[in-house]
Design a protein around this motif. Structure first.
Motif, mmCIF file in Angstrom:
data_model
loop_
_atom_site.group_PDB
_atom_site.id
_atom_site.type_symbol
_atom_site.label_atom_id
_atom_site.label_comp_id
_atom_site.label_asym_id
_atom_site.label_seq_id
_atom_site.Cartn_x
_atom_site.Cartn_y
_atom_site.Cartn_z
ATOM 1 N N ILE A 180 -0.301 -1.439 13.945
ATOM 2 C CA ILE A 180 -0.127 -1.381 13.013
ATOM 3 C C ILE A 180 0.225 -2.630 12.398
ATOM 4 O O ILE A 180 0.378 -3.059 11.390
ATOM 5 N N ALA A 181 0.721 -3.713 13.115
ATOM 6 C CA ALA A 181 1.188 -4.874 12.231
ATOM 7 C C ALA A 181 0.001 -5.377 12.196
ATOM 8 O O ALA A 181 -0.423 -6.093 10.917
ATOM 9 N N LEU A 182 -1.583 -5.145 12.900
ATOM 10 C CA LEU A 182 -2.172 -5.931 12.587
ATOM 11 C C LEU A 182 -2.646 -5.369 11.001
ATOM 12 O O LEU A 182 -3.633 -6.421 10.087
ATOM 13 N N ARG A 183 -2.446 -4.060 10.950
ATOM 14 C CA ARG A 183 -3.307 -3.791 9.968
ATOM 15 C C ARG A 183 -2.360 -4.069 8.639
ATOM 16 O O ARG A 183 -3.002 -4.016 7.322
ATOM 17 N N ALA A 184 -1.020 -3.481 9.067
ATOM 18 C CA ALA A 184 -0.230 -4.317 8.018
ATOM 19 C C ALA A 184 -0.485 -5.536 7.332
ATOM 20 O O ALA A 184 -0.416 -6.296 6.401
ATOM 21 N N ALA A 185 -0.662 -6.283 7.983
ATOM 22 C CA ALA A 185 -0.991 -8.103 8.131
ATOM 23 C C ALA A 185 -2.379 -8.191 7.437
ATOM 24 O O ALA A 185 -2.438 -9.437 6.478
ATOM 25 N N VAL A 186 -3.484 -7.060 7.816
ATOM 26 C CA VAL A 186 -4.638 -7.231 7.048
ATOM 27 C C VAL A 186 -4.672 -6.875 5.212
ATOM 28 O O VAL A 186 -5.421 -7.706 4.181
ATOM 29 N N GLN B 264 -0.527 8.527 23.649
ATOM 30 C CA GLN B 264 -1.641 9.120 22.222
ATOM 31 C C GLN B 264 -1.447 8.505 20.834
ATOM 32 O O GLN B 264 -0.483 7.597 21.140
ATOM 33 N N PRO B 265 -2.927 7.711 20.712
ATOM 34 C CA PRO B 265 -3.080 7.186 19.328
ATOM 35 C C PRO B 265 -2.549 7.312 18.042
ATOM 36 O O PRO B 265 -2.298 8.464 18.669
ATOM 37 N N MET B 266 -2.262 7.010 17.942
ATOM 38 C CA MET B 266 -1.921 7.201 16.049
ATOM 39 C C MET B 266 -2.941 7.597 15.259
ATOM 40 O O MET B 266 -3.167 5.962 14.558
ATOM 41 N N PRO B 267 -3.034 8.495 14.272
ATOM 42 C CA PRO B 267 -3.833 9.157 13.688
ATOM 43 C C PRO B 267 -4.126 7.387 13.003
ATOM 44 O O PRO B 267 -2.793 7.046 11.930
ATOM 45 N N GLN B 268 -5.321 6.992 12.294
ATOM 46 C CA GLN B 268 -5.156 6.415 10.996
ATOM 47 C C GLN B 268 -4.340 6.502 9.728
ATOM 48 O O GLN B 268 -3.465 5.973 9.364
ATOM 49 N N PRO B 269 -3.858 8.030 9.264
ATOM 50 C CA PRO B 269 -3.533 8.348 7.937
ATOM 51 C C PRO B 269 -2.001 8.452 8.221
ATOM 52 O O PRO B 269 -1.254 7.495 7.539
ATOM 53 N N GLU B 270 -1.692 7.970 9.537
ATOM 54 C CA GLU B 270 0.070 7.694 9.604
ATOM 55 C C GLU B 270 0.086 6.100 9.665
ATOM 56 O O GLU B 270 0.750 6.391 9.250
ATOM 57 N N ILE B 271 -0.858 5.639 10.004
ATOM 58 C CA ILE B 271 -0.137 3.954 10.118
ATOM 59 C C ILE B 271 -0.589 3.416 9.003
ATOM 60 O O ILE B 271 0.458 2.939 8.056
ATOM 61 N N ASP B 272 -1.513 4.786 7.835
ATOM 62 C CA ASP B 272 -1.108 3.943 6.123
ATOM 63 C C ASP B 272 -0.169 4.393 5.587
ATOM 64 O O ASP B 272 0.049 3.558 5.067
ATOM 65 N N LYS B 273 0.728 5.625 6.154
ATOM 66 C CA LYS B 273 2.094 5.924 4.695
ATOM 67 C C LYS B 273 3.201 4.817 5.524
ATOM 68 O O LYS B 273 3.733 4.229 5.081
ATOM 69 N N LEU B 274 2.859 4.370 6.834
ATOM 70 C CA LEU B 274 3.804 3.320 6.942
ATOM 71 C C LEU B 274 3.914 2.185 6.721
ATOM 72 O O LEU B 274 4.580 1.609 6.421
ATOM 73 N N ILE B 275 2.622 1.694 6.680
ATOM 74 C CA ILE B 275 2.937 0.367 5.865
ATOM 75 C C ILE B 275 1.933 0.482 4.103
ATOM 76 O O ILE B 275 2.069 -0.386 3.641
ATOM 77 N N GLY B 276 2.354 1.198 3.668
ATOM 78 C CA GLY B 276 2.036 1.943 2.661
ATOM 79 C C GLY B 276 1.452 1.935 1.707
ATOM 80 O O GLY B 276 0.925 1.531 0.396
#
Length: 351
Positions: free
Chosen positions: A292-298, A338-350
Motif C-alpha cells: 500500500i505504501a509503495l502504491r501510494a508513493a508511486v 490473505q492479500p488485499m485486492p487492488q481495488p481496496e488498495i486503490d480506495k485507501l490511497i484515494g
C-alpha cells in the motif's frame, strides 16, 4: 506483526556520506536499472530502507513488495528498486536515507527504527522533492505519507471479543509485550478501554514478555502457576498466544479463550485444539502495508493526490475463517495473510 522486534528510539547525528551505503546492507530488488525516460511519464527510482530484514515478517514483506515492484516495472512505472537493511541501527538507517537523497531517488519507503530520530532525514528528502512513504513502524512527522494500523483498535477489538466470550465475568491473564514498548502499551490501552464495559472481569496478572516463544513460555508458565483458575487470556502477540496455549496443552488443562495474531505456530495449535473447545479471535499487522505504501508513493510521485495518513483496517481471523490463514506447510514463525485486492488498495490511497 509489530512484535517481530523491539524498537528503540536512538538519538543520532546526521550521517550524510554516500560511502556510508557500503556498510548499509544493500540488497537489490533485481539487477535491472534504467533512466526511466522511456514512455509518457518518468519511470521511478525507488528505495526501501528497513530497520531489519532478517525477521520472517520482514522477509514476507520484502517478497510482497518485490512482487508488486515487478508488476509496476512491467507497467513502466518503476525503473529501479533497491532494498537497504539497517540491521537494527537507526543511525545507519539515517545514513541510508541521506544517501538516497544524494543519489536522487524518486521514492523512498521506510519501515522506521525510531518514531522521531528519522524525522529530519525524511523531511530533508521531502524538501528535495522526493516522495517518502513510511509504513508499519511509523514516525511522528506529518510531512511524509504514513501507512499503518490502529494499535489501540487492535486491543479494543480483542478486549471486546474476550469480554463477550466470557459472558462479562471471570479472571484473565493480560499477556503483553515488553514494558514501555509503544505498540505493547497502545494495544493494552485499547484492551483496557474495552474491558471497562465488563466490570466483573478481573485481571489476575499483567505479564510482560519479549515477542519470542521461549521467553514468553517461561513468563506465562510462571503467571499461570500462580493463577490456575483463569477463564481467559488477553494476548497481544502471536508468539505470546502460542506460548499460553502450549502451556494449557502440555499441562492438560481446560481450554480457555486466548486472543491472538496470525503467527503460524499459534494458528496451527488453534486448529489442533478446536476439537477440544479452544476458541480465539486473532488479527494481524498485514505485510501488505508495504505494498500500500509503495502504491501510494508511486501515485503521489505521478501527480495524484494521496492522503498523508492511511489507516489500514485490521483483518479478523475467527474460528470460521481460520482455515483460510493457517498454513501447515509453512514454518511456525511465518505470518500467513490473505492479500488485499487492488481495488481496496486503490480506495485507501484515494484513487
Amino acid at each position: 506483526m509489530i512484535g517481530r522486534f523491539t524498537r528503540a528510539a536512538v538519538a543520532v547525528t546526521a550521517l550524510g556520506a554516500l560511502a556510508a551505503t557500503a556498510a548499509c546492507g544493500v540488497d537489490s530488488g533485481d539487477d535491472s536499472s534504467g533512466d526511466g525516460d522511456g514512455g509518457k511519464s518518468k519511470a521511478l527510482k525507488v528505495g526501501w530502507s528497513t530497520i531489519y530484514l532478517t525477521p520472517s515478517w520482514m522477509q514476507q514483506t520484502d517478497k510482497m513488495i518485490k512482487d508488486d515492484v515487478a508488476k509496476l516495472k512491467g507497467e513502466g512505472k518503476i525503473a529501479d528498486y533497491q532494498v537497504f537493511n539497517a540491521n537494527g541501527d537507526t543511525s545507519q538507517q539515517i545514513a541510508q536515507i541521506r544517501a538516497m537523497i544524494q543519489q536522487k531517488y524518486d521514492v523512498i519507503l521506510v519501515d522506521a527504527g525510531s518514531s522521531t530520530a528519522l524525522n529530519p532525514a525524511m523531511e530533508q528528502a521531502v524538501n528535495a522533492g522526493i516522495t517518502v512513504a513510511n509504513f508499519d513502524s511509523l514516525v511522528t512527522s506529518e510531512k511524509v505519507v504514513r501507512v499503518g494500523t490502529d494499535q489501540k483498535e487492535w486491543g479494543r477489538m480483542m478486549g471486546q471479543w474476550l469480554g463477550e466470550k466470557l459472558g462479562g465475568k471471570g479472571k484473565i491473564i493480560a499477556f503483553n509485550g515488553p514494558a514501555g514498548v509503544a505498540v505493547s502499551e497502545e494495544r493494552w490501552q485499547g484492551a483496557q478501554e474495552a474491558l471497562k464495559k465488563f466490570p466483573d472481569i478481573k485481571v489476575a496478572a499483567n505479564v510482560h514478555s519479549e515477542y519470542n516463544l521461549a521467553p514468553a513460555a517461561q513468563a506465562f508458565a510462571s503467571a499461570y502457576s500462580a493463577n490456575p483458575d483463569i477463564d481467559g487470556v488477553f494476548s497481544q502477540g502471536g508468539a505470546l498466544s502460542a506460548a499460553a496455549l502450549q502451556t494449557l496443552v502440555k499441562q492438560k488443562k481446560k481450554m480457555v479463550p486466548i486472543t491472538g495474531e496470525n503467527y503460524n505456530g499459534f494458528l496451527k495449535l488453534w486448529k489442533e485444539q478446536k476439537a477440544n473447545g479452544f476458541s480465539s479471535l486473532s488479527t494481524a499487522q498485514p505485510n501488505y502495508l508495504g505494498v500500500i505504501a509503495l502504491r501510494a508513493a508511486v501515485a503521489k510521485a505521478g501527480g495524484a493526490t494521496v492522503p498523508n495518513q492511511i489507516m489500514v483496517p485490521l483483518p479478523k481471523i475467527t474460528d470460521d475463517t481460520l482455515d483460510q490463514y493457517v498454513k501447515a506447510d509453512q514454518p511456525d514463525d511465518s505470518y500467513p495473510i490473505q492479500p488485499m485486492p487492488q481495488p481496496e488498495i486503490d480506495k485507501l490511497i484515494g484513487k
